[in-house]
Design a protein around this motif. Structure first.
Motif, mmCIF file in Angstrom:
data_model
loop_
_atom_site.group_PDB
_atom_site.id
_atom_site.type_symbol
_atom_site.label_atom_id
_atom_site.label_comp_id
_atom_site.label_asym_id
_atom_site.label_seq_id
_atom_site.Cartn_x
_atom_site.Cartn_y
_atom_site.Cartn_z
ATOM 1 N N LEU A 1 13.379 118.143 -18.455
ATOM 2 C CA LEU A 1 12.426 118.807 -19.360
ATOM 3 C C LEU A 1 12.772 118.479 -20.812
ATOM 4 O O LEU A 1 11.902 118.196 -21.642
ATOM 5 C CB LEU A 1 12.492 120.330 -19.161
ATOM 6 N N GLN B 1 10.701 133.529 -8.480
ATOM 7 C CA GLN B 1 11.324 132.727 -9.542
ATOM 8 C C GLN B 1 10.250 132.307 -10.557
ATOM 9 O O GLN B 1 10.451 132.341 -11.768
ATOM 10 C CB GLN B 1 12.011 131.485 -8.947
ATOM 11 N N GLN B 2 9.085 131.926 -10.040
ATOM 12 C CA GLN B 2 7.997 131.527 -10.938
ATOM 13 C C GLN B 2 7.402 132.742 -11.653
ATOM 14 O O GLN B 2 7.071 132.686 -12.831
ATOM 15 C CB GLN B 2 6.906 130.805 -10.147
ATOM 16 N N ASN C 1 7.053 127.664 -4.330
ATOM 17 C CA ASN C 1 7.408 127.543 -5.744
ATOM 18 C C ASN C 1 6.296 126.801 -6.491
ATOM 19 O O ASN C 1 5.814 127.244 -7.541
ATOM 20 C CB ASN C 1 8.746 126.795 -5.861
ATOM 21 N N ILE D 1 17.046 119.303 -13.645
ATOM 22 C CA ILE D 1 15.646 119.656 -13.975
ATOM 23 C C ILE D 1 15.558 120.001 -15.465
ATOM 24 O O ILE D 1 14.668 119.534 -16.186
ATOM 25 C CB ILE D 1 15.153 120.859 -13.132
ATOM 26 N N THR D 2 16.512 120.797 -15.927
ATOM 27 C CA THR D 2 16.460 121.221 -17.331
ATOM 28 C C THR D 2 16.670 120.020 -18.265
ATOM 29 O O THR D 2 16.034 119.932 -19.314
ATOM 30 C CB THR D 2 17.526 122.302 -17.645
ATOM 31 N N GLY E 1 17.248 130.327 -11.945
ATOM 32 C CA GLY E 1 16.944 128.891 -11.992
ATOM 33 C C GLY E 1 17.700 128.160 -10.901
ATOM 34 O O GLY E 1 17.110 127.679 -9.919
ATOM 35 N N PHE F 1 11.848 115.534 -11.613
ATOM 36 C CA PHE F 1 11.092 116.789 -11.508
ATOM 37 C C PHE F 1 10.823 117.343 -12.919
ATOM 38 O O PHE F 1 9.672 117.563 -13.324
ATOM 39 C CB PHE F 1 11.954 117.723 -10.650
ATOM 40 N N PHE G 1 17.637 133.486 -17.072
ATOM 41 C CA PHE G 1 16.968 132.697 -16.031
ATOM 42 C C PHE G 1 17.823 131.491 -15.655
ATOM 43 O O PHE G 1 18.108 131.243 -14.486
ATOM 44 C CB PHE G 1 15.583 132.216 -16.516
ATOM 45 N N GLN H 1 19.360 121.982 -10.535
ATOM 46 C CA GLN H 1 18.650 122.723 -11.589
ATOM 47 C C GLN H 1 19.040 122.207 -12.968
ATOM 48 O O GLN H 1 18.208 122.086 -13.864
ATOM 49 C CB GLN H 1 18.961 124.220 -11.473
ATOM 50 N N TRP I 1 17.312 127.548 -5.716
ATOM 51 C CA TRP I 1 17.449 126.292 -4.955
ATOM 52 C C TRP I 1 18.681 126.342 -4.056
ATOM 53 O O TRP I 1 18.670 125.824 -2.947
ATOM 54 C CB TRP I 1 17.532 125.096 -5.920
ATOM 55 N N PHE J 1 7.760 127.565 -20.997
ATOM 56 C CA PHE J 1 7.801 126.110 -21.135
ATOM 57 C C PHE J 1 6.419 125.475 -21.289
ATOM 58 O O PHE J 1 6.291 124.439 -21.912
ATOM 59 C CB PHE J 1 8.600 125.478 -19.984
HETATM 60 C C1 BGC Z 1 11.702 125.969 -11.824
HETATM 61 C C2 BGC Z 1 10.729 125.254 -12.712
HETATM 62 C C3 BGC Z 1 11.092 125.524 -14.155
HETATM 63 C C4 BGC Z 1 12.522 125.138 -14.415
HETATM 64 C C5 BGC Z 1 12.953 125.518 -15.802
HETATM 65 C C6 BGC Z 1 13.079 125.469 -12.120
HETATM 66 O O1 BGC Z 1 14.017 126.064 -11.265
HETATM 67 O O2 BGC Z 1 11.402 125.795 -10.457
HETATM 68 O O3 BGC Z 1 9.427 125.693 -12.431
HETATM 69 O O4 BGC Z 1 10.246 124.804 -15.025
HETATM 70 O O5 BGC Z 1 13.385 125.753 -13.478
HETATM 71 O O6 BGC Z 1 14.245 125.108 -16.046
#
Ligand code: BGC
Length: 532
Positions: free
Chosen positions: A166, A283-284, A413, A162-163, A386, A32, A381, A159, A390, A292
Motif C-alpha cells: 500500500l 476485520q473489514q 474479506n 500488504i502494508t 490486520g 495485494f 488495527f 500483513q 490472516w 485507506f
Molecule cells: C486488510 C486490507 C487492508 C489492509 C490494511 C489487510 O489485512 O485485509 O483490506 O487494506 O489490511 O493494512
C-alpha cells in the motif's frame, strides 16, 4: 516467559530455512497491497482522466469510476473462491506460480496496454482474480510450512507485506502523478510485473508443502520437502515423527468421509468456518479501508492540504505498527491480542465520532484530535486485527478442508471490502435521496462494529498459539467454549487416533482423550510454548 521469540530446546533441526521461505512467500502481500492501493492515485491523474473519458468529456463519470474501482474486488472475490480447487488440485506451489505468472500478469498486461476503458476494466478484473487467488494461497502455504512456535509471526509477515505494498503504491503514484503522458498510469501499473516475477521465480525453487504432498499420497516427496524445511535427514527421528503425525492426522480425517464443500459446514469445522468468516468480515467492518480509500478527503477537511503527506502518515503508521503485532501474536497469543486490538479500536473510533460530530468540520483543533485518534486506531488495527485475521484463518482448519475453508474466509474479506468501498460514498455524503449524509458520524458505525468484535473474540476465538496444525483438531474436539481454550494442552498423538479401541471400533479424538484421562496417562511434555 522470556522476551525473545526463541526456538524451544526440544525442537530438532534448523528453523531458519522455513522462516526464510515463509517470509519470502509473504512477499505476495506486496502484490495485494500495491494492487489495491494504486487505483486511488491513478484516478486522480489528469492525463489518465482525459485519456479514459468517454463521449467527448474531459473526465470519467462517477458511475464509470465506481465500476473501475469495484471490478477489482469482484475479481478478488472470485479469485479467493477459486483458490481452493486450484490449491487442492495443482498444489500450493504451482497454484501460486500460475496465479501470479499467468492470471495476474495477464491483468497487468491488459491495463498497461490499454488506452480506453474496456481493456483497462478487463485488466483490473484479471489482476483482481490473481490477487484473490494469491491472497488465499499465501497464508495456506505459510501455515503449512512454518514451525509451530513462530507460525503466527511468519503468517503475520504477510500483513506486513500488504502494508508495504500500500505504501509503495502511494509513493509510485506520487512520482508519476504529474506526468502528461501515458507513463503517468503505465509506470505504476507495470511496476507490478516486478512483484509477480519475483514470486514466480522464487516459488520455482521453493518446495511444495509437505502437508499437500501427504494429501496426494506422495510420502517420499513429502519427507524430502520436510527435510528441506527443517534441515534434517529424511530418517531423523524428529522428522519421521512430524511426518507420521501429519500422515496419521490426514488418514484419520480421510477415514471419516471424503472432503466436500458440505463438510466445511459440519461439526466443529462448521464452527471454525463461521469463526473465520466472521473474523475476516469484522476485520473489514472495523473501518480500516474507509481510512485507506476515503481518508484523504476526510483529512483534507481538517486542514491538511497535501494528499500525499496524508497518505504517507497513514501508510507509515500502518507499516510501522505491524511490527509489534508480529511479536505480540506469539507472546500474548491470538485471543488476547485480538481482544486488546478490538478494545483499542472501539475507543478510538468513538472518540473520532464524538469529536467530529460535536465540533463539526470547522473546529481545526478538534479535527486534529480526531486525526490523532485515527492514527492510533490504525496502530491498533495494524498490530492486531490486520495480521491476526490472516494468522488465525491460516491455522483453524483440518487439512482435508483447509484450502476450501480458507478460500471462503478470504472471499468474505473481499466481499466486505467491496461492500464498504461501494457503500461508503452513499453513507458519508449528502447527495440527496439515497445518501445518508453521515459525515463524521460514520465513525459511530465502525466503532459499533469494533464493539461487536470484542464480544466475537470472547465468544469464538480459540487460542491456537504454539499448537501444531493437527493439534487444533484436538483443541476443538475437547474444548467447547473459546474462553477456556487457553488452558488446553495437547495430549494425544494422531498415530493413536484410528487405532482399534476395546470394542473393536476405530477410536476418535475424543475416545483417545477419554482413554488417557481414565488411565491417568496424559502427556505433559512440551506445551508448544503456550504458557501465557
Ligand atoms: C486488510 C486490507 C487492508 C489492509 C490494511 C489487510 O489485512 O485485509 O483490506 O487494506 O489490511 O493494512
Amino acid at each position: 516467559m522470556g522476551l525473545a521469540l526463541k526456538k524451544p530446546d526440544d525442537v530438532a533441526g534448523a528453523a531458519w530455512p522455513a522462516i526464510m521461505i515463509g517470509l519470502f512467500v509473504a512477499f505476495g502481500g506486496v502484490l495485494f497491497g500495491y494492487d489495491t492501493g494504486t487505483i486511488g492515485g491513478i484516478l486522480g491523474m489528469e492525463y489518465w482522466q482525459t485519456q479514459f473519458a468517454t463521449n467527448g468529456r474531459d473526465s470519467i463519470t462517477p458511475a464509470e469510476e465506481s465500476l473501475i474501482v469495484s471490478i477489482l474486488s469482484a475479481g478478488t472475490f472470485f479469485g479467493a473462491l477459486l483458490a481452493a480447487p486450484v490449491a487442492d488440485n495443482l498444489g500450493r506451489k504451482m497454484g501460486l506460480i500460475l496465479s501470479c505468472g499467468i492470471v495476474f500478469n495477464l491483468g497487468v498486461i491488459l491495463q498497461t496496454a490499454s488506452t480506453a476503458q474496456p481493456m483497462f476494466i478487463a485488466g483490473r478484473f484479471f489482476a483482481g482474480l490473481g490477487v484473490g487467488l494469491v491472497s488465499a494461497m499465501i497464508p495456506l502455504y505459510q501455515s503449512e510450512t512454518a514451525p509451530k512456535w513462530i507460525r503466527g509471526t511468519i503468517v503475520g509477515s504477510y500483513q506486513l507485506a500488504i502494508t508495504i505494498g500500500l505504501f509503495l503504491a502511494a509513493c509510485v503514484n506520487y512520482g508519476t502523478q504529474n506526468r502528461l503522458d501515458s507513463g503517468s498510469y503505465r509506470i505504476p501499473v507495470a511496476v507490478q510485473f516486478a512483484w509477480s516475477l519475483i514470486i514466480v521465480f522464487g516459488m520455482l525453487v521453493l518446495p511444495e508443502t509437505p502437508r499437500f504432498l501427504i494429501k496426494q499420497d506422495k510420502h517420499e516427496k513429502a519427507a524430502k520437502a520436510l527435510s528441506t524445511l527443517r534441515r534434517l535427514d529424511v530418517d531423523h527421528p524428529s522428522l519421521v515423527e512430524e511426518l507420521s503425525e501429519i500422515t496419521a492426522n490426514h488418514r484419520y480425517e480421510a477415514s471419516l468421509s471424503k472432503a466436500s464443500y458440505l463438510d466445511c459446514f459440519k461439526g466443529t469445522v462448521g464452527k471454525r468456518l463461521l469463526t473465520g468468516c466472521l473474523l475476516q468480515g469484522l476485520q473489514q467492518l472495523t473501518g480500516v479501508n474507509f481510512i485507506f480509500y476515503y481518508g484523504t478527503a476526510y483529512f483534507q477537511r481538517a486542514g491538511f492540504n497535501n494528499p500525499f503527506i496524508i497518505s504517507v502518515i497513514t501508510n507509515s503508521v500502518n507499516v510501522i505498527s505491524t511490527f509489534p503485532g508480529l511479536y505480540l501474536v506469539e507472546k500474548m497469543g491470538r485471543r488476547n491480542l485480538l481482544l486488546m486490538g478490538a478494545i483499542g479500536m472501539a475507543i478510538c473510533q468513538f472518540i473520532v465520532a464524538i469529536t467530529g460530530t460535536v465540533a463539526g468540520t470547522t473546529d481545526l483543533a478538534a479535527q486534529r484530535v480526531a486525526i490523532a485518534f485515527v492514527c492510533i486506531y490504525i496502530f491498533f488495527f495494524a498490530s492486531s486485527w490486520g495480521p491476526v485475521a490472516w494468522v488465525v484463518t491460516g491455522e483453524l482448519f483440518p487439512l482435508k478442508v483447509r484450502a476450501k475453508c480458507l478460500s471462503m474466509t478470504t472471499a468474505t474479506n473481499w466481499l466486505l471490502n467491496f461492500a464498504i468501498a461501494y457503500a461508503t460514498p452513499y453513507m458519508v455524503n449528502d447527495g440527496g435521496a439515497g445518501y445518508a449524509n453521515l459525515g463524521s458520524r460514520v465513525f459511530f458505525v465502525w466503532g459499533s462494529f469494533c464493539f461487536i468484535c470484542i464480544f466475537f473474540v470472547w465468544m469464538l476465538i480459540y487460542e491456537t498459539k504454539g499448537l501444531a496444525l493437527e493439534q487444533v483438531d484436538e483443541l476443538y474436539a475437547v474444548i467447547s467454549q473459546a474462553w477456556k481454550s487457553k488452558t488446553f494442552t495437547p495430549t494425544i498423538s494422531f498415530t493413536e487416533v484410528g487405532e482399534k479401541g476395546e470394542d473393536g471400533r476405530s477410536m476418535s479424538i475424543t475416545d483417545v482423550v477419554d482413554r488417557k484421562a481414565s488411565t491417568g496417562h496424559v502427556d505433559q511434555s512440551y506445551d508448544g510454548g503456550r504458557a501465557m
